[in-house]
Design a protein around this motif. Structure first.
Motif, PDB file in Angstrom:
ATOM      1  N   ALA A 155     -12.481   1.642 -30.317  1.00 49.69           N
ATOM      2  CA  ALA A 155     -12.147   0.509 -31.196  1.00 49.69           C
ATOM      3  C   ALA A 155     -12.300   0.890 -32.671  1.00 49.69           C
ATOM      4  O   ALA A 155     -13.196   1.649 -33.024  1.00 49.69           O
ATOM      5  N   ASN A 156     -11.424   0.378 -33.480  1.00 50.23           N
ATOM      6  CA  ASN A 156     -11.415   0.578 -34.936  1.00 50.23           C
ATOM      7  C   ASN A 156     -11.139   2.021 -35.362  1.00 50.23           C
ATOM      8  O   ASN A 156     -11.416   2.396 -36.492  1.00 50.23           O
ATOM      9  N   THR A 157     -10.647   2.818 -34.428  1.00 50.97           N
ATOM     10  CA  THR A 157     -10.237   4.188 -34.742  1.00 50.97           C
ATOM     11  C   THR A 157      -8.821   4.415 -34.227  1.00 50.97           C
ATOM     12  O   THR A 157      -8.347   3.685 -33.355  1.00 50.97           O
ATOM     13  N   ALA A 158      -8.168   5.440 -34.748  1.00 51.65           N
ATOM     14  CA  ALA A 158      -6.800   5.777 -34.330  1.00 51.65           C
ATOM     15  C   ALA A 158      -6.697   7.270 -34.115  1.00 51.65           C
ATOM     16  O   ALA A 158      -7.350   8.058 -34.806  1.00 51.65           O
ATOM     17  N   LYS A 159      -5.863   7.655 -33.170  1.00 57.45           N
ATOM     18  CA  LYS A 159      -5.669   9.068 -32.861  1.00 57.45           C
ATOM     19  C   LYS A 159      -4.885   9.743 -33.974  1.00 57.45           C
ATOM     20  O   LYS A 159      -3.922   9.197 -34.525  1.00 57.45           O
ATOM     21  N   VAL A 160      -5.306  10.966 -34.298  1.00 60.46           N
ATOM     22  CA  VAL A 160      -4.656  11.772 -35.314  1.00 60.46           C
ATOM     23  C   VAL A 160      -4.061  12.994 -34.625  1.00 60.46           C
ATOM     24  O   VAL A 160      -4.733  13.641 -33.817  1.00 60.46           O
ATOM     25  N   ALA A 161      -2.823  13.311 -34.943  1.00 61.83           N
ATOM     26  CA  ALA A 161      -2.192  14.515 -34.378  1.00 61.83           C
ATOM     27  C   ALA A 161      -2.918  15.748 -34.912  1.00 61.83           C
ATOM     28  O   ALA A 161      -3.288  15.805 -36.078  1.00 61.83           O
ATOM     29  N   GLN A 162      -3.113  16.721 -34.037  1.00 63.16           N
ATOM     30  CA  GLN A 162      -3.827  17.934 -34.435  1.00 63.16           C
ATOM     31  C   GLN A 162      -2.855  19.075 -34.641  1.00 63.16           C
ATOM     32  O   GLN A 162      -2.072  19.401 -33.885  1.00 63.16           O
TER      33      GLN A 162
END
Length: 162
Positions: A155-162
């Motif tokens: 929650a309150n986070t989002a995935k970042v492309a690596q």
């Protein structure tokens, strides 16, 4: 003759007034764009550092059959001599179990976003994920999760492309 002087004087005043209205909007837009670029550059540095920590944890695990809770131990594997604390971010590691480790880049500034990287043991391989806080601030991001080999940000986070 006097009429043309009055007319040109009014044109000049109109031009000055118009410039006074338009110039601050232009300067404000440029300033906001520059500030945005500076913030992104600072966040990019933290993002790269946490990605490097994730990769170093994978190498460390392959060599030692376990994760490390020491950022200093990872610096050897990261191939760089960067201090784990900078003016903008503090880097740390949280170990929850032998099957997962979390690498943090927590912002020291209220206007920057924080990052968390997760390295999970899934079967006999390691898998990574990178997440960032949705909102800027000095808050440590919630740990990502592993549900039957499917990694996800909390929650309150989002995935970042690596």
């Amino acid at each position: 003759m006097k009429l043309s002087r009055i007319s040109s004087s009014r044109n000049w005043q109109l031009k000055v007034a118009l410039a006074a209205l338009i110039l601050p909007v232009f300067v404000s837009t440029v300033s906001e764009a520059q500030v945005s670029q500076m913030l992104k550059a600072k966040e990019s540095e933290a993002q790269k550092f946490v990605v490097s920590m994730n990769k170093a944890q994978q190498v460390y695990y392959a060599e030692k059959a376990g994760f490390t809770s020491s950022v200093s131990n990872l610096l050897v594997y990261m191939g760089r001599q960067i201090k784990p604390n900078s003016a903008n971010y503090s880097y740390s590691i949280g170990m929850v179990s032998k099957a997962a480790v979390f690498n943090y880049g927590v912002s020291k500034q209220a206007n920057l976003k924080s990052f968390v990287g997760g390295v999970f043991l899934v079967g006999n391989k390691t898998q990574t994920i990178l997440c960032l806080n949705v909102a800027p601030g000095k808050t440590k991001p919630a740990n990502p999760t592993n549900t039957k080999g499917v990694l996800a940000c909390s929650a309150n986070t989002a995935k970042v492309a690596q």
